[in-house]
Design a protein around this motif. Structure first.
Motif, PDB file in Angstrom:
ATOM      1  N   ASP A  36       0.808  -1.220   0.000  1.00 33.25           N
ATOM      2  CA  ASP A  36       0.000   0.000   0.000  1.00 33.25           C
ATOM      3  C   ASP A  36       0.841   1.270   0.000  1.00 33.25           C
ATOM      4  OD1 ASP A  36      -2.409  -1.450   0.080  1.00 33.25           O
ATOM      5  OD2 ASP A  36      -2.271  -1.662   2.266  1.00 33.25           O
ATOM      6  N   GLU A  37       2.165   1.135  -0.191  1.00 36.12           N
ATOM      7  CA  GLU A  37       3.035   2.300  -0.119  1.00 36.12           C
ATOM      8  C   GLU A  37       3.855   2.457  -1.393  1.00 36.12           C
ATOM      9  OE1 GLU A  37       5.414   2.571   3.418  1.00 36.12           O
ATOM     10  OE2 GLU A  37       3.904   1.567   4.657  1.00 36.12           O
ATOM     11  N   PHE A  38       4.286   3.693  -1.642  1.00 42.72           N
ATOM     12  CA  PHE A  38       5.212   3.966  -2.733  1.00 42.72           C
ATOM     13  C   PHE A  38       6.616   4.072  -2.141  1.00 42.72           C
ATOM     14  CE2 PHE A  38       1.166   5.410  -4.389  1.00 42.72           C
ATOM     15  CZ  PHE A  38       1.178   4.869  -5.668  1.00 42.72           C
ATOM     16  N   VAL A  39       7.548   3.316  -2.694  1.00 44.23           N
ATOM     17  CA  VAL A  39       8.873   3.215  -2.085  1.00 44.23           C
ATOM     18  C   VAL A  39       9.967   3.587  -3.080  1.00 44.23           C
ATOM     19  CG1 VAL A  39       8.067   1.401  -0.529  1.00 44.23           C
ATOM     20  CG2 VAL A  39       9.189   0.763  -2.655  1.00 44.23           C
ATOM     21  N   GLU A  40      11.014   4.194  -2.551  1.00 50.33           N
ATOM     22  CA  GLU A  40      12.217   4.464  -3.324  1.00 50.33           C
ATOM     23  C   GLU A  40      13.080   3.204  -3.367  1.00 50.33           C
ATOM     24  OE1 GLU A  40      14.027   7.634  -1.193  1.00 50.33           O
ATOM     25  OE2 GLU A  40      12.746   9.179  -2.095  1.00 50.33           O
ATOM     26  N   TYR A  41      13.933   3.122  -4.372  1.00 51.31           N
ATOM     27  CA  TYR A  41      14.840   1.983  -4.406  1.00 51.31           C
ATOM     28  C   TYR A  41      15.926   2.136  -3.351  1.00 51.31           C
ATOM     29  CZ  TYR A  41      18.623   4.595  -6.744  1.00 51.31           C
ATOM     30  OH  TYR A  41      19.629   5.470  -7.037  1.00 51.31           O
ATOM     31  N   THR A  42      16.342   1.033  -2.780  1.00 51.96           N
ATOM     32  CA  THR A  42      17.507   0.978  -1.905  1.00 51.96           C
ATOM     33  C   THR A  42      18.209  -0.358  -2.143  1.00 51.96           C
ATOM     34  OG1 THR A  42      16.342  -0.096  -0.045  1.00 51.96           O
ATOM     35  CG2 THR A  42      16.384   2.336  -0.076  1.00 51.96           C
ATOM     36  N   ALA A  43      19.502  -0.389  -1.882  1.00 53.12           N
ATOM     37  CA  ALA A  43      20.239  -1.649  -1.971  1.00 53.12           C
ATOM     38  C   ALA A  43      19.680  -2.657  -0.981  1.00 53.12           C
ATOM     39  CB  ALA A  43      21.721  -1.406  -1.702  1.00 53.12           C
ATOM     40  N   GLU A  44      19.307  -2.171   0.207  1.00 56.51           N
ATOM     41  CA  GLU A  44      18.773  -3.068   1.240  1.00 56.51           C
ATOM     42  C   GLU A  44      17.439  -3.675   0.795  1.00 56.51           C
ATOM     43  OE1 GLU A  44      21.604  -0.209   2.933  1.00 56.51           O
ATOM     44  OE2 GLU A  44      19.775   0.051   1.732  1.00 56.51           O
ATOM     45  N   GLY A  45      16.585  -2.850   0.173  1.00 52.38           N
ATOM     46  CA  GLY A  45      15.303  -3.364  -0.298  1.00 52.38           C
ATOM     47  C   GLY A  45      15.470  -4.384  -1.407  1.00 52.38           C
ATOM     48  N   ALA A  46      16.449  -4.162  -2.286  1.00 55.34           N
ATOM     49  CA  ALA A  46      16.732  -5.128  -3.342  1.00 55.34           C
ATOM     50  C   ALA A  46      17.256  -6.432  -2.755  1.00 55.34           C
ATOM     51  CB  ALA A  46      17.742  -4.538  -4.319  1.00 55.34           C
ATOM     52  N   ALA A  47      18.167  -6.317  -1.795  1.00 55.24           N
ATOM     53  CA  ALA A  47      18.746  -7.515  -1.171  1.00 55.24           C
ATOM     54  C   ALA A  47      17.693  -8.332  -0.437  1.00 55.24           C
ATOM     55  CB  ALA A  47      19.858  -7.108  -0.213  1.00 55.24           C
ATOM     56  N   ALA A  48      16.707  -7.641   0.145  1.00 56.84           N
ATOM     57  CA  ALA A  48      15.665  -8.353   0.887  1.00 56.84           C
ATOM     58  C   ALA A  48      14.851  -9.261  -0.029  1.00 56.84           C
ATOM     59  CB  ALA A  48      14.749  -7.344   1.584  1.00 56.84           C
ATOM     60  N   VAL A  49      14.636  -8.838  -1.277  1.00 54.95           N
ATOM     61  CA  VAL A  49      13.915  -9.682  -2.229  1.00 54.95           C
ATOM     62  C   VAL A  49      14.740 -10.911  -2.583  1.00 54.95           C
ATOM     63  CG1 VAL A  49      12.964  -9.774  -4.569  1.00 54.95           C
ATOM     64  CG2 VAL A  49      12.573  -7.754  -3.135  1.00 54.95           C
ATOM     65  N   ASP A  56       5.662  -6.183   1.099  1.00 54.02           N
ATOM     66  CA  ASP A  56       6.372  -5.558   2.210  1.00 54.02           C
ATOM     67  C   ASP A  56       7.095  -4.312   1.705  1.00 54.02           C
ATOM     68  OD1 ASP A  56       8.123  -4.801   4.239  1.00 54.02           O
ATOM     69  OD2 ASP A  56       8.691  -6.853   4.756  1.00 54.02           O
ATOM     70  N   PRO A  57       6.730  -3.112   2.179  1.00 54.51           N
ATOM     71  CA  PRO A  57       7.343  -1.890   1.653  1.00 54.51           C
ATOM     72  C   PRO A  57       8.815  -1.703   2.023  1.00 54.51           C
ATOM     73  CG  PRO A  57       5.877  -1.375   3.469  1.00 54.51           C
ATOM     74  CD  PRO A  57       5.661  -2.827   3.149  1.00 54.51           C
ATOM     75  N   SER A  58       9.368  -2.581   2.853  1.00 57.99           N
ATOM     76  CA  SER A  58      10.810  -2.535   3.099  1.00 57.99           C
ATOM     77  C   SER A  58      11.583  -3.253   1.991  1.00 57.99           C
ATOM     78  CB  SER A  58      11.153  -3.164   4.450  1.00 57.99           C
ATOM     79  OG  SER A  58      10.951  -4.572   4.424  1.00 57.99           O
ATOM     80  N   HIS A  59      10.853  -3.877   1.048  1.00 52.99           N
ATOM     81  CA  HIS A  59      11.450  -4.607  -0.064  1.00 52.99           C
ATOM     82  C   HIS A  59      11.311  -3.789  -1.352  1.00 52.99           C
ATOM     83  CE1 HIS A  59      11.190  -7.644   2.928  1.00 52.99           C
ATOM     84  NE2 HIS A  59      11.362  -8.687   2.130  1.00 52.99           N
ATOM     85  N   TYR A  60      12.197  -4.061  -2.300  1.00 56.04           N
ATOM     86  CA  TYR A  60      12.146  -3.397  -3.607  1.00 56.04           C
ATOM     87  C   TYR A  60      12.187  -4.483  -4.681  1.00 56.04           C
ATOM     88  CZ  TYR A  60      13.005   0.027  -7.296  1.00 56.04           C
ATOM     89  OH  TYR A  60      12.898   0.801  -8.414  1.00 56.04           O
ATOM     90  N   PRO A  61      11.023  -4.876  -5.211  1.00 54.88           N
ATOM     91  CA  PRO A  61      10.973  -6.057  -6.089  1.00 54.88           C
ATOM     92  C   PRO A  61      11.470  -5.841  -7.507  1.00 54.88           C
ATOM     93  CG  PRO A  61       8.783  -5.116  -5.797  1.00 54.88           C
ATOM     94  CD  PRO A  61       9.686  -4.374  -4.857  1.00 54.88           C
TER      95      PRO A  61
END
Length: 367
Positions: free
Chosen positions: A261-274, A299-304
């Motif tokens: 439900d959120e709009f997220v910026e890319y981060t290395a951490e979010g990419a790694a979480a996927v 999960d908005p802490s992730h960047y798919p």
């Protein structure tokens, strides 16, 4: 198996001056690959050629500089022609390794590899994890929110103007111009395209029915060669949008993508979480470590919208001297030090402890 987070055709002619040749990059004080700080201790000699992923470009520049400093009698050349060209060149024997944002497919694995020993195969080794940025250059727009369905409709040509109701509904505070959209895609076979289209197909299947592929599937928009070509076209164009490895986004606007439900910026951490929550592709040889990316997270802490880029190498080389160079160089770029170099140079996410140990074990089997 889950990955734990953080702890052939005719030989293609190689250009006379490979784009990322590091002949002049033996500067600085990087420690020797393999852990020694004494560059004179290196006994490696020779020239190593790699071709492939332009997304790896910034990381390869930094890796080559550090590796050649530690191994002054080695020259590493890397030409960022694109993932498809890299795999084709490796298969034909024009390069000793390939960089590719997509793993070898079943048809490629079923064939032969000119640099490999007879009756042996190549393996995919994850060495670079990075977000893909949706970059834009739109007059009067600083911030942009997009969901996967809207991105799919923009790049397929169904949405053609910036003030389209679908875009406006996601950007209530933006003043969107009533101007045509120029959507820039890769014109070459690209692993970044394959990851981008895989994301759209998995997250917005009702809007994007095309299968993930290295070749962009539509004639709409504008094609550009390589990551640098996309960035140049978006930068120099008017009311443009494109996709590229996040390390190359520069001063362009970068859209937030909707996750849950959120709009997220890319981060290395979010990419790694996927990647952490994605299994390895089943049915491959033990040392082939292709990752089946799971992009279904809410999960908005992730960047798919992420890519895993590989170093593709022979399990066994016909030329033992090339095997030594490949093993040493890929061993360095996959090491903790090499991963930190990529993080510093390109904003890449380091391999998780679990995946790192698997990659190291696979590299040890190269001969």
């Amino acid at each position: 198996m889950k990955l734990k987070r953080y702890a052939a055709p005719a030989v293609i002619a190689i250009t006379a001056a490979l784009a990322l040749s590091a002949c002049a990059s033996n500067e600085g004080g990087a420690p020797a690959a393999g852990g020694s700080s004494d560059a004179a201790a290196s006994t490696l000699t020779g020239t190593l050629t790699g071709i492939g992923s332009s997304a790896q470009g910034s990381a390869q520049e930094a890796w080559i500089a550090a590796f050649q400093t530690a191994n002054p009698d080695v020259t590493v050349n890397y030409d960022p022609q694109g993932s498809g060209a890299g795999r084709e060149s490796f298969i034909s024997g024009a390069s000793a390794f390939a960089g590719s944002d997509s793993a070898l497919n079943d048809d490629e694995l079923a064939g032969s590899f000119a640099s490999c020993a007879p009756d042996t195969k190549a393996i995919d080794l994850p060495v670079y994890i990075s977000p893909i940025a949706v970059v834009f250059n739109v007059e009067g727009v600083k911030d942009l929110n997009l969901d996967a369905t809207t991105i799919a409709n923009i790049f397929s040509g169904k949405i053609t103007t910036w003030n389209d109701p679908a875009i406006a509904a996601l950007n209530a505070d933006a003043t969107l111009p009533s101007a045509p959209i120029t959507a820039v895609h890769r014109s070459d076979d690209s692993g970044t395209t394959k990851n981008f289209t895989d994301y759209l197909g998995k997250v917005a299947p009702e809007a994007w029915a095309e299968k993930a592929a290295d070749a962009f599937p539509f004639q709409s928009g504008e094609g550009a060669q390589g990551t640098s070509g996309v960035i140049q076209a978006v930068t120099n164009g008017v009311n443009t949008i494109g996709y590229a490895d996040a390390s190359k986004a520069g001063d362009l606007g970068v859209a937030k993508i909707k996750v849950g439900d959120e709009f997220v910026e890319y981060t290395a951490e979010g990419a790694a979480a996927v990647v952490e929550e994605s299994p390895l592709v089943e049915g491959r040889e033990a040392n082939d470590l292709a990752v089946a990316l799971d992009r279904s997270t809410t999960d908005p802490s992730h960047y798919p919208l992420v890519l895993v880029s590989y170093a593709i190498a022979c399990q066994e080389y016909a030329d033992a001297a090339q095997a030594d160079l490949v093993k040493a160089y890929i061993g360095y770029i996959a090491s903790e030090e090499g991963q930190q170099v990529a993080a510093d140079a390109a904003g890449a996410a380091p391999l998780s402890a679990d995946l790192s140990s698997k990659v190291a074990a696979a590299i040890e089997t190269i001969k």
